[in-house]
Scaffold this active site. Sequence first.
Site, PDB file in Angstrom:
ATOM      1  N   PRO A  10       0.786  -1.230   0.000  1.00 19.40           N
ATOM      2  CA  PRO A  10       0.000   0.000   0.000  1.00 19.40           C
ATOM      3  C   PRO A  10       0.822   1.286   0.000  1.00 19.40           C
ATOM      4  CG  PRO A  10      -0.176  -1.160   2.098  1.00 19.40           C
ATOM      5  CD  PRO A  10       0.492  -2.083   1.140  1.00 19.40           C
ATOM      6  N   ASN A  11       0.310   2.238  -0.764  1.00 22.23           N
ATOM      7  CA  ASN A  11       0.852   3.602  -0.867  1.00 22.23           C
ATOM      8  C   ASN A  11       2.159   3.695  -1.651  1.00 22.23           C
ATOM      9  OD1 ASN A  11      -1.234   4.885   0.698  1.00 22.23           O
ATOM     10  ND2 ASN A  11      -0.330   3.906   2.489  1.00 22.23           N
ATOM     11  N   ARG A  18       5.385  10.986  -2.247  1.00 21.64           N
ATOM     12  CA  ARG A  18       5.030  10.631  -0.880  1.00 21.64           C
ATOM     13  C   ARG A  18       6.240  10.797   0.046  1.00 21.64           C
ATOM     14  NH1 ARG A  18       4.757   4.436   1.271  1.00 21.64           N
ATOM     15  NH2 ARG A  18       4.067   4.945   3.372  1.00 21.64           N
ATOM     16  N   TYR A  23      11.291   8.619   1.660  1.00 20.79           N
ATOM     17  CA  TYR A  23      11.293   7.582   0.614  1.00 20.79           C
ATOM     18  C   TYR A  23      11.993   7.996  -0.689  1.00 20.79           C
ATOM     19  CZ  TYR A  23       7.892   5.532   3.782  1.00 20.79           C
ATOM     20  OH  TYR A  23       7.293   5.010   4.892  1.00 20.79           O
ATOM     21  N   ASN A  74       7.797  -5.733  -1.099  1.00 18.45           N
ATOM     22  CA  ASN A  74       7.807  -4.659  -0.111  1.00 18.45           C
ATOM     23  C   ASN A  74       6.375  -4.589   0.412  1.00 18.45           C
ATOM     24  OD1 ASN A  74       7.815  -2.414   1.472  1.00 18.45           O
ATOM     25  ND2 ASN A  74       8.825  -1.066  -0.012  1.00 18.45           N
ATOM     26  N   ALA A  77       3.128  -0.882   4.737  1.00 19.62           N
ATOM     27  CA  ALA A  77       2.569  -0.839   6.100  1.00 19.62           C
ATOM     28  C   ALA A  77       2.146  -2.223   6.603  1.00 19.62           C
ATOM     29  CB  ALA A  77       1.385   0.118   6.129  1.00 19.62           C
ATOM     30  N   GLU A  98      12.407  -9.722   1.202  1.00 19.51           N
ATOM     31  CA  GLU A  98      11.636  -8.554   1.650  1.00 19.51           C
ATOM     32  C   GLU A  98      12.505  -7.310   1.466  1.00 19.51           C
ATOM     33  OE1 GLU A  98      11.231  -8.810   5.888  1.00 19.51           O
ATOM     34  OE2 GLU A  98      10.115  -6.940   6.089  1.00 19.51           O
ATOM     35  N   HIS A 100      12.695  -2.878   1.821  1.00 13.63           N
ATOM     36  CA  HIS A 100      12.141  -1.602   2.280  1.00 13.63           C
ATOM     37  C   HIS A 100      13.057  -0.483   1.823  1.00 13.63           C
ATOM     38  CE1 HIS A 100       9.237  -3.591   4.843  1.00 13.63           C
ATOM     39  NE2 HIS A 100      10.216  -4.397   5.228  1.00 13.63           N
ATOM     40  N   ARG A 107      13.289   3.916  12.693  1.00 17.18           N
ATOM     41  CA  ARG A 107      12.130   4.804  12.609  1.00 17.18           C
ATOM     42  C   ARG A 107      11.226   4.630  13.837  1.00 17.18           C
ATOM     43  NH1 ARG A 107       9.418   4.575   6.902  1.00 17.18           N
ATOM     44  NH2 ARG A 107       8.410   6.424   7.804  1.00 17.18           N
TER      45      ARG A 107
HETATM   46  C1  DQA Z   1       8.248   0.841   3.861  1.00 16.55           C
HETATM   47  C2  DQA Z   1       8.298   1.052   5.386  1.00 16.55           C
HETATM   48  C3  DQA Z   1       6.925   0.882   5.988  1.00 16.55           C
HETATM   49  O1  DQA Z   1       6.990   1.092   7.401  1.00 16.55           O
HETATM   50  C4  DQA Z   1       5.954   1.890   5.410  1.00 16.55           C
HETATM   51  O2  DQA Z   1       4.651   1.669   5.931  1.00 16.55           O
HETATM   52  C5  DQA Z   1       5.940   1.890   3.930  1.00 16.55           C
HETATM   53  C6  DQA Z   1       7.204   1.745   3.205  1.00 16.55           C
HETATM   54  C7  DQA Z   1       9.599   1.138   3.165  1.00 16.55           C
HETATM   55  O3  DQA Z   1       9.762   0.706   2.032  1.00 16.55           O
HETATM   56  O4  DQA Z   1      10.454   1.799   3.762  1.00 16.55           O
HETATM   57  O5  DQA Z   1       4.908   2.118   3.301  1.00 16.55           O
HETATM   58  O6  DQA Z   1       7.924  -0.508   3.592  1.00 16.55           O
END
Ligand code: DQA
Length: 143
Positions: A10-11, A18, A23, A74, A77, A98, A100, A107
């Site tokens: 998501p997002n 964003r 990011y 990835n 959230a 995985e 990120h 964080r």
């Molecule tokens: C994320 C880290 C997550 O905590 C966050 O909710 C994201 C992006 C990252 O790629 O750093 O949406 O997965």
Amino acid sequence: MKTILVIHGPNLDLLGQREPGVYGRVTLKEINNGLKKIAKKRKATLKIFQSNHEGEIVDLIGKAKVKYDALLINPAAYTHTSVAIRDAIAASGKIAVEVHLSNIYSREEFRQKSLITPVVKETILGFGAKSYALGLEALLDLI
Ligand code: DQA
């Protein structure tokens, strides 16, 4: 030829605009183009999806058992909340990496736990958009 399922949670469709301080300014399209170049060089096929919906991600991973050789994800959230995605990865029996963009361990406290890490082979984080490239290279080395 190996086929890799790539899932952006998501997002991540909002990357580029964003929270750029966290990011970066690279868009999801640019990340995907970079991944496609690596795949071409390494003679692999990618199937790339972005979803804001947990159940949809679970369904995609469910198909990995028969359709894909490995998984690059990835979970965004859902990393911190989704037992369902964790169980789907474990049930698939596929090697998963995985990734990120940010270093979740430096964080907020709620981000410092990944439910996904115990069921993946490796986790790569904190390199911004480059985490994806490193993750795909590592995954292709593993399979
Ligand atoms: C994320 C880290 C997550 O905590 C966050 O909710 C994201 C992006 C990252 O790629 O750093 O949406 O997965």
